[in-house]
Write a protein that holds these residues in place. Structure first.
Motif, PDB file in Angstrom:
ATOM      1  N   HIS A 242      13.974  -5.275 -44.737  1.00 58.02           N
ATOM      2  CA  HIS A 242      14.332  -3.877 -44.544  1.00 58.02           C
ATOM      3  C   HIS A 242      15.011  -3.355 -45.810  1.00 58.02           C
ATOM      4  O   HIS A 242      15.740  -4.106 -46.478  1.00 58.02           O
ATOM      5  CB  HIS A 242      15.254  -3.741 -43.328  1.00 58.02           C
ATOM      6  CG  HIS A 242      15.456  -2.321 -42.900  1.00 58.02           C
ATOM      7  ND1 HIS A 242      16.451  -1.515 -43.411  1.00 58.02           N
ATOM      8  CD2 HIS A 242      14.760  -1.555 -42.026  1.00 58.02           C
ATOM      9  CE1 HIS A 242      16.361  -0.315 -42.856  1.00 58.02           C
ATOM     10  NE2 HIS A 242      15.342  -0.308 -42.008  1.00 58.02           N
ATOM     11  N   VAL A 268      10.429  -2.475 -46.020  1.00 59.30           N
ATOM     12  CA  VAL A 268      10.188  -1.424 -45.029  1.00 59.30           C
ATOM     13  C   VAL A 268      11.226  -0.320 -45.226  1.00 59.30           C
ATOM     14  O   VAL A 268      12.424  -0.576 -45.149  1.00 59.30           O
ATOM     15  CB  VAL A 268      10.295  -1.977 -43.584  1.00 59.30           C
ATOM     16  CG1 VAL A 268      10.045  -0.862 -42.575  1.00 59.30           C
ATOM     17  CG2 VAL A 268       9.309  -3.114 -43.376  1.00 59.30           C
ATOM     18  N   ARG A 272      10.941   5.068 -42.306  1.00 57.32           N
ATOM     19  CA  ARG A 272       9.897   4.716 -41.331  1.00 57.32           C
ATOM     20  C   ARG A 272      10.455   3.919 -40.153  1.00 57.32           C
ATOM     21  O   ARG A 272      10.074   4.120 -39.010  1.00 57.32           O
ATOM     22  CB  ARG A 272       8.770   3.896 -42.006  1.00 57.32           C
ATOM     23  CG  ARG A 272       7.943   4.668 -43.027  1.00 57.32           C
ATOM     24  CD  ARG A 272       7.072   5.741 -42.391  1.00 57.32           C
ATOM     25  NE  ARG A 272       6.221   5.271 -41.306  1.00 57.32           N
ATOM     26  CZ  ARG A 272       5.020   4.727 -41.466  1.00 57.32           C
ATOM     27  NH1 ARG A 272       4.501   4.594 -42.670  1.00 57.32           N
ATOM     28  NH2 ARG A 272       4.314   4.334 -40.410  1.00 57.32           N
ATOM     29  N   ILE A 273      11.338   2.970 -40.471  1.00 61.96           N
ATOM     30  CA  ILE A 273      11.944   2.164 -39.403  1.00 61.96           C
ATOM     31  C   ILE A 273      13.448   2.090 -39.683  1.00 61.96           C
ATOM     32  O   ILE A 273      13.870   1.545 -40.708  1.00 61.96           O
ATOM     33  CB  ILE A 273      11.334   0.744 -39.350  1.00 61.96           C
ATOM     34  CG1 ILE A 273       9.826   0.820 -39.053  1.00 61.96           C
ATOM     35  CG2 ILE A 273      12.054  -0.113 -38.303  1.00 61.96           C
ATOM     36  CD1 ILE A 273       9.110  -0.519 -39.009  1.00 61.96           C
ATOM     37  N   ARG A 309       7.107   3.153 -33.352  1.00 62.28           N
ATOM     38  CA  ARG A 309       7.311   3.326 -34.800  1.00 62.28           C
ATOM     39  C   ARG A 309       7.119   1.999 -35.535  1.00 62.28           C
ATOM     40  O   ARG A 309       6.511   1.941 -36.596  1.00 62.28           O
ATOM     41  CB  ARG A 309       8.710   3.893 -35.078  1.00 62.28           C
ATOM     42  CG  ARG A 309       8.883   5.336 -34.668  1.00 62.28           C
ATOM     43  CD  ARG A 309      10.296   5.823 -34.924  1.00 62.28           C
ATOM     44  NE  ARG A 309      11.299   5.181 -34.080  1.00 62.28           N
ATOM     45  CZ  ARG A 309      11.602   5.554 -32.836  1.00 62.28           C
ATOM     46  NH1 ARG A 309      10.981   6.576 -32.288  1.00 62.28           N
ATOM     47  NH2 ARG A 309      12.527   4.913 -32.127  1.00 62.28           N
ATOM     48  N   VAL A 310       7.622   0.957 -34.928  1.00 65.04           N
ATOM     49  CA  VAL A 310       7.535  -0.364 -35.553  1.00 65.04           C
ATOM     50  C   VAL A 310       6.082  -0.837 -35.590  1.00 65.04           C
ATOM     51  O   VAL A 310       5.567  -1.262 -36.627  1.00 65.04           O
ATOM     52  CB  VAL A 310       8.431  -1.371 -34.775  1.00 65.04           C
ATOM     53  CG1 VAL A 310       8.143  -2.806 -35.190  1.00 65.04           C
ATOM     54  CG2 VAL A 310       9.904  -1.033 -34.999  1.00 65.04           C
ATOM     55  N   THR A 312       3.325   0.884 -35.369  1.00 71.01           N
ATOM     56  CA  THR A 312       2.486   1.710 -36.253  1.00 71.01           C
ATOM     57  C   THR A 312       2.649   1.249 -37.694  1.00 71.01           C
ATOM     58  O   THR A 312       1.662   1.049 -38.423  1.00 71.01           O
ATOM     59  CB  THR A 312       2.891   3.199 -36.123  1.00 71.01           C
ATOM     60  OG1 THR A 312       2.797   3.561 -34.749  1.00 71.01           O
ATOM     61  CG2 THR A 312       2.005   4.104 -36.953  1.00 71.01           C
ATOM     62  N   TRP A 313       3.896   1.027 -38.101  1.00 65.38           N
ATOM     63  CA  TRP A 313       4.117   0.595 -39.486  1.00 65.38           C
ATOM     64  C   TRP A 313       3.455  -0.758 -39.750  1.00 65.38           C
ATOM     65  O   TRP A 313       2.780  -0.953 -40.756  1.00 65.38           O
ATOM     66  CB  TRP A 313       5.624   0.517 -39.806  1.00 65.38           C
ATOM     67  CG  TRP A 313       5.834   0.375 -41.282  1.00 65.38           C
ATOM     68  CD1 TRP A 313       5.992   1.380 -42.194  1.00 65.38           C
ATOM     69  CD2 TRP A 313       5.825  -0.846 -42.030  1.00 65.38           C
ATOM     70  NE1 TRP A 313       6.085   0.865 -43.460  1.00 65.38           N
ATOM     71  CE2 TRP A 313       5.982  -0.503 -43.390  1.00 65.38           C
ATOM     72  CE3 TRP A 313       5.687  -2.189 -41.700  1.00 65.38           C
ATOM     73  CZ2 TRP A 313       6.032  -1.454 -44.413  1.00 65.38           C
ATOM     74  CZ3 TRP A 313       5.713  -3.147 -42.708  1.00 65.38           C
ATOM     75  CH2 TRP A 313       5.891  -2.781 -44.050  1.00 65.38           C
ATOM     76  N   LEU A 314       3.620  -1.660 -38.786  1.00 65.56           N
ATOM     77  CA  LEU A 314       3.075  -3.015 -38.973  1.00 65.56           C
ATOM     78  C   LEU A 314       1.547  -2.995 -39.043  1.00 65.56           C
ATOM     79  O   LEU A 314       0.950  -3.673 -39.892  1.00 65.56           O
ATOM     80  CB  LEU A 314       3.520  -3.931 -37.828  1.00 65.56           C
ATOM     81  CG  LEU A 314       4.987  -4.388 -37.857  1.00 65.56           C
ATOM     82  CD1 LEU A 314       5.362  -5.059 -36.533  1.00 65.56           C
ATOM     83  CD2 LEU A 314       5.255  -5.346 -39.016  1.00 65.56           C
ATOM     84  N   GLU A 316      -0.351  -0.563 -39.961  1.00 71.30           N
ATOM     85  CA  GLU A 316      -0.749   0.019 -41.254  1.00 71.30           C
ATOM     86  C   GLU A 316      -0.622  -1.022 -42.365  1.00 71.30           C
ATOM     87  O   GLU A 316      -1.475  -1.134 -43.242  1.00 71.30           O
ATOM     88  CB  GLU A 316       0.165   1.210 -41.600  1.00 71.30           C
ATOM     89  CG  GLU A 316      -0.183   2.497 -40.863  1.00 71.30           C
ATOM     90  CD  GLU A 316       0.841   3.606 -41.139  1.00 71.30           C
ATOM     91  OE1 GLU A 316       0.963   4.476 -40.260  1.00 71.30           O
ATOM     92  OE2 GLU A 316       1.523   3.591 -42.190  1.00 71.30           O
ATOM     93  N   MET A 317       0.462  -1.783 -42.318  1.00 69.02           N
ATOM     94  CA  MET A 317       0.676  -2.788 -43.358  1.00 69.02           C
ATOM     95  C   MET A 317      -0.456  -3.822 -43.357  1.00 69.02           C
ATOM     96  O   MET A 317      -1.010  -4.153 -44.398  1.00 69.02           O
ATOM     97  CB  MET A 317       2.019  -3.491 -43.125  1.00 69.02           C
ATOM     98  CG  MET A 317       2.306  -4.475 -44.199  1.00 69.02           C
ATOM     99  SD  MET A 317       3.048  -6.045 -43.803  1.00 69.02           S
ATOM    100  CE  MET A 317       3.175  -6.312 -42.148  1.00 69.02           C
TER     101      MET A 317
END
Ligand code: SUG
Length: 413
Positions: A242, A268, A272-273, A309-310, A312-314, A316-317
């Protein structure tokens, strides 16, 4: 041949929600709740099975002797007469979080070419401060081979919480790495459990050739990151963390890049998170593992999948085709309710599996045997009040002793 082995702590029959860990938000939130030691241990065993099915090498640590009568005696009391608080401390199953058992420096990183382990003193929290003798006893059996060097804990007043505040970066598990020791200075309302003096002592005892010492950010501890592994995880050349994990991140990242030019930092952003989402979902308390077929996977708690949110970010990654190729959610809810995610439950040891006492290594057949034993003998439910019941004290001690005998580990009784 050196491989990474994950040694998971089997969740003990006294697993409960007594709310003993100040600064651990899940522990506080679930204090007084009803736990299920049986479901907890079975969830942990299924995580171990899933990792074996991924082709990873899996080890096991056994529950400690609880209630810890020796510890109570050293305080001049005994179960029947102890205060409820001391009794709960003596009964805690917290040794299950093996990431706090010790700090491990694999052979390629050390000056004498042995794999060093320093047992953690866990002195900040009373219920964890009496784990170390049981841990040392177990490590002495599992790692009796001369290629290992074991060290007793750093003495108080320097708090050491083991591998949860330690990351190793390298090009390959078997190559020499740089070891990052993360400590806390202040945590706002919460204690900083890893003291810098302890980190430095562990690096010396473990004969680490290349060490970096990095402070956790106060914001992270104050938000509930009581260990660094709640906001960062590393594997081989990848650091996944983070944005607000470290106090002076630019300096740290620069030093890391100098030590290991191949390093890939996946940071991250807080935009975003948030730290709050990171701590609620435990996305960083993941096992970041190298798969036998190549590429890395994050073994995460299902709570990370449930936070939009978590997740979605993951996703995408992973779609970005970086080092991390797969997301594998696992259900360890019973442990999560005490602030223990997939990464807390395991201690990583890079070594030759042939040098480990086979009683501490797992295959699926052995998981079946242990699961059957747990289903029969671990309590289905435990309220914190039940901790005062003498029948429970006898039952949990017996459940553990029978399992140890079945596994030919009577030496630990
Ligand atoms: O030390 N929880 C543990 C969780 C440890 C997580 N480990 C890592 N992050 N590596 C702790 O705070 C709760 C016990 C209770 O509340 O009864 C507890 O000890």
């Amino acid at each position: 041949m050196l491989v990474e082995i994950n040694f998971d702590g089997l969740i003990g029959p006294s697993h409960n929600y007594a709310g003993l860990s100040l600064g651990n938000l899940a522990s506080a939130k679930n204090a007084g709740g009803v736990s299920s030691p049986r479901a907890a241990a079975l969830q942990g065993l299924e995580k171990m099975r899933a990792n074996i099915q991924l082709g990873l090498t899996q080890g096991l640590f056994l529950p400690h002797d609880r209630p810890n009568l020796r510890w109570l005696a050293s305080l001049g009391t005994e179960l029947e007469t102890a205060t409820p608080q001391l009794r709960a401390n003596a009964l805690s199953a917290s040794a299950t979080w093996a990431a706090n058992a010790a700090t491990v420096a694999p052979a390629p990183d050390t000056r004498d070419g042995r794999c060093h382990m320093t047992v953690a003193n866990l002195m900040t929290m009373p219920h964890r401060s009496h784990e170390w003798p049981g841990t040392l006893k177990q490590l002495k059996l599992a790692f009796a081979h001369p290629s290992f060097a074991l060290h007793a804990p750093v003495p108080p007043p320097f708090g050491d919480e083991g591998a949860a505040n330690h990351m190793r970066l390298c090009t390959d598990h078997g190559a020499a790495g740089v070891e990052v020791f993360v400590y806390g200075v202040t945590g706002g309302p919460f204690p900083a459990r890893q003291h810098p003096e302890a980190s430095q002592a562990v690096a010396r005892l473990n004969q680490v050739r290349q060490a970096l010492f990095v402070a956790q950010s106060e914001a992270a501890i104050a938000a509930g990151a009581f260990h660094n592994d709640v906001v960062a995880v590393a594997n081989e050349h990848v650091l996944f963390c983070h944005e607000q994990a470290f106090a002076e991140k630019d300096q740290f990242y620069a030093a890391l890049k100098t030590a290991l030019p191949q390093v890939e930092i996946i940071e991250v952003p807080a935009s975003r998170i948030s730290l709050a989402d990171a701590i609620q979902s435990y996305l960083f308390n993941a096992q970041l593992v190298t798969l036998p077929e190549g590429g890395m996977a994050l073994i995460l708690p299902t709570e990370a999948q449930e936070n939009e949110r978590v997740w979605t970010w993951l996703t995408e990654m992973v779609a970005g085709n970086g080092a991390i190729r797969r997301l594998i959610p696992v259900d360890v809810r019973q442990s999560m309710a005490n602030g223990g995610g997939p990464a807390c439950l395991r201690l990583r040891v890079v070594c030759d599996p042939a040098h480990v006492d086979p009683r501490f290594l797992l295959n699926e057949a052995k998981i079946d045997v242990i699961s059957r034993h747990v289903a029969r003998n671990w309590p289905a439910e435990l309220t914190p009040d039940a901790l005062d019941n003498p029948n429970l004290w006898a039952d949990i001690a017996q459940a553990r002793a029978v399992l140890l005998t079945d596994l030919h580990l009577d030496d630990l009784i």
